[in-house]
Write a protein that holds these residues in place. Sequence first.
Motif, PDB file in Angstrom:
ATOM      1  N   GLY A   8       0.828  -1.193   0.000  1.00  0.00           N
ATOM      2  CA  GLY A   8       0.000   0.000   0.000  1.00  0.00           C
ATOM      3  C   GLY A   8       0.862   1.241   0.000  1.00  0.00           C
ATOM      4  N   PRO A   9       0.306   2.395  -0.270  1.00  0.00           N
ATOM      5  CA  PRO A   9       1.101   3.637  -0.272  1.00  0.00           C
ATOM      6  C   PRO A   9       1.637   3.940   1.117  1.00  0.00           C
ATOM      7  N   CYS A  10       2.921   4.303   1.171  1.00  0.00           N
ATOM      8  CA  CYS A  10       3.559   4.634   2.444  1.00  0.00           C
ATOM      9  C   CYS A  10       4.795   5.473   2.159  1.00  0.00           C
ATOM     10  N   ALA A  11       5.401   6.018   3.195  1.00  0.00           N
ATOM     11  CA  ALA A  11       6.624   6.806   3.091  1.00  0.00           C
ATOM     12  C   ALA A  11       7.682   6.175   3.987  1.00  0.00           C
ATOM     13  N   ASN A  36       8.755   8.201  -1.120  1.00  0.00           N
ATOM     14  CA  ASN A  36       7.339   7.885  -1.244  1.00  0.00           C
ATOM     15  C   ASN A  36       7.183   6.557  -1.970  1.00  0.00           C
ATOM     16  N   MET A  37       6.517   5.587  -1.335  1.00  0.00           N
ATOM     17  CA  MET A  37       6.280   4.273  -1.926  1.00  0.00           C
ATOM     18  C   MET A  37       4.850   4.252  -2.464  1.00  0.00           C
ATOM     19  N   PRO A  38       4.675   4.203  -3.779  1.00  0.00           N
ATOM     20  CA  PRO A  38       3.311   4.188  -4.323  1.00  0.00           C
ATOM     21  C   PRO A  38       2.641   2.839  -4.116  1.00  0.00           C
ATOM     22  N   ASN A  39       1.376   2.788  -4.442  1.00  0.00           N
ATOM     23  CA  ASN A  39       0.618   1.549  -4.362  1.00  0.00           C
ATOM     24  C   ASN A  39       1.170   0.546  -5.376  1.00  0.00           C
ATOM     25  N   SER A  40       1.446  -0.690  -4.928  1.00  0.00           N
ATOM     26  CA  SER A  40       2.063  -1.716  -5.777  1.00  0.00           C
ATOM     27  C   SER A  40       1.153  -2.935  -5.796  1.00  0.00           C
ATOM     28  N   PRO A  41       0.275  -3.055  -6.805  1.00  0.00           N
ATOM     29  CA  PRO A  41      -0.656  -4.190  -6.820  1.00  0.00           C
ATOM     30  C   PRO A  41      -0.062  -5.475  -7.358  1.00  0.00           C
ATOM     31  N   GLN A  42       1.107  -5.450  -8.003  1.00  0.00           N
ATOM     32  CA  GLN A  42       1.709  -6.634  -8.584  1.00  0.00           C
ATOM     33  C   GLN A  42       3.105  -6.845  -8.022  1.00  0.00           C
ATOM     34  N   VAL A  85       8.812  -5.293  -6.318  1.00  0.00           N
ATOM     35  CA  VAL A  85      10.261  -5.410  -6.465  1.00  0.00           C
ATOM     36  C   VAL A  85      10.856  -4.087  -6.915  1.00  0.00           C
ATOM     37  N   ARG A  86      10.183  -3.405  -7.846  1.00  0.00           N
ATOM     38  CA  ARG A  86      10.693  -2.119  -8.334  1.00  0.00           C
ATOM     39  C   ARG A  86      10.695  -1.074  -7.228  1.00  0.00           C
ATOM     40  N   ALA A  87       9.673  -1.092  -6.387  1.00  0.00           N
ATOM     41  CA  ALA A  87       9.609  -0.125  -5.294  1.00  0.00           C
ATOM     42  C   ALA A  87      10.687  -0.381  -4.251  1.00  0.00           C
ATOM     43  N   LEU A  88      10.944  -1.662  -3.947  1.00  0.00           N
ATOM     44  CA  LEU A  88      11.981  -1.975  -2.956  1.00  0.00           C
ATOM     45  C   LEU A  88      13.369  -1.672  -3.504  1.00  0.00           C
ATOM     46  N   ASN A  89      13.582  -1.900  -4.791  1.00  0.00           N
ATOM     47  CA  ASN A  89      14.886  -1.578  -5.378  1.00  0.00           C
ATOM     48  C   ASN A  89      15.148  -0.084  -5.378  1.00  0.00           C
ATOM     49  N   ALA A 136       4.373  -3.663  10.070  1.00  0.00           N
ATOM     50  CA  ALA A 136       3.841  -3.098  11.309  1.00  0.00           C
ATOM     51  C   ALA A 136       3.006  -1.848  11.043  1.00  0.00           C
ATOM     52  N   ALA A 137       3.350  -1.108   9.984  1.00  0.00           N
ATOM     53  CA  ALA A 137       2.590   0.095   9.642  1.00  0.00           C
ATOM     54  C   ALA A 137       1.301  -0.215   8.902  1.00  0.00           C
ATOM     55  N   GLY A 138       1.092  -1.491   8.547  1.00  0.00           N
ATOM     56  CA  GLY A 138      -0.125  -1.876   7.856  1.00  0.00           C
ATOM     57  C   GLY A 138      -0.131  -1.572   6.379  1.00  0.00           C
ATOM     58  N   ALA A 139       1.040  -1.343   5.789  1.00  0.00           N
ATOM     59  CA  ALA A 139       1.117  -1.015   4.366  1.00  0.00           C
ATOM     60  C   ALA A 139       1.444  -2.212   3.496  1.00  0.00           C
TER      61      ALA A 139
END
Length: 382
Positions: free
Chosen positions: A289-292, A338-344, A349-353, A371-374
């Motif tokens: 989910g979206p998070c920072a 800023n981590m956008p919503n990642s449905p796939q 993987v792209r967001a973590l990289n 723990a943040a529920g994201a």
Amino acid sequence: MKVLSTLLSLRSARATLMVVAAFGACGLTLPANATRIKEVAAIQGVRSNQLTGYGLVVGLDGTGDQTTQMPYTKQALANYLEQMGISLPATGNAAQLQLKNVAAVIITGELPAFAQPGQSIDINVSSMGNAKSLKGGTLVATPLRGADGEIYALAQGNVVIAGAGAAAGGSKVQVNHLSAGRVPRGAQVERAVPSPINEGNSITLGLNQTDFQTADKVVRAINQRMGAGTAMALDGRTVQVNAPADPGSRVRMIAEIQEMPIETSKPAAKVVINARTGSIVLNQAVTLGPCAIAHGNLSITISTTPVISQPAPFSQGQTVVAQKSDIQVKQEAGKVINMPNSPQLTDVVRALNSLGATPQDLLAILQAIKAAGAMDAELEVI
């Protein structure tokens, strides 16, 4: 002639279309995500049993146990010689034995389901002392026992070691592991384990993982093929199937059930973390989910410099060597990402990289995201 050949071609094409339509109507075409029941469930009572034993490997080239530190090796060899009718000098004190070519080992093996006396199984041989190598050794006859203490197999044979090593002048070179090996078909089954597969009026299928949806699909597939009421799900992991009393018919029924196709369901989202190696594995159901996230690195550098204190001439002082330590702490500034919503999974993987973090840092980041529920996934640490 051309008209006749054209008619024959049309008839063959029409026959081909009719065959394809018939196969489609019978449901013989399997979906891309189909799997067999034998891949998601197993028959309860059809299982292997673990065997273990203690024995001796002889014929080593001076690479056996050091008997001064391994007294049980001498004791085991003395007991073996007494069984062969050979008495040691004097009172048979095992301390008189000076062994270099003998090593004490632990033998492990797996007794397959339905194994009968006379069949052979593979065994593993592992040194339990300080033997340098088991290469070239031979395992003497050793009984293998089950969890109930009964003997189920007898092991003996040449140990196969997939490695090599050499040492000379204080230098040593070694390839692979030399203190553990394998004896192919090195144990002979002496006793069969009774199987409850032919007992009662039913058989029980145990799913590999608890999943109510998979259990329902297994029941539907069996009842559709063999009639309503043949199978019934007891819970999310157990399916009971009515079976004939005749052993041959029961085996035929089990073989047919195991080949039945079912559609696989989407697995539960899970992230597996290996804290020792830093490995992280995500399945296809993991979403973010979206998070920072703010991430920064902390590095500590400790440098030690020797300091020599030299006394003045004729002062009768002593030269003293001391150590001077310099500790530096450097902390990089962390920036908020800023981590956008990642449905796939590819988006995850792209967001973590994009964080640029090491696998060890990702261990803590993923736990914080959970723990943040994201993150909609289960964390499993192995």
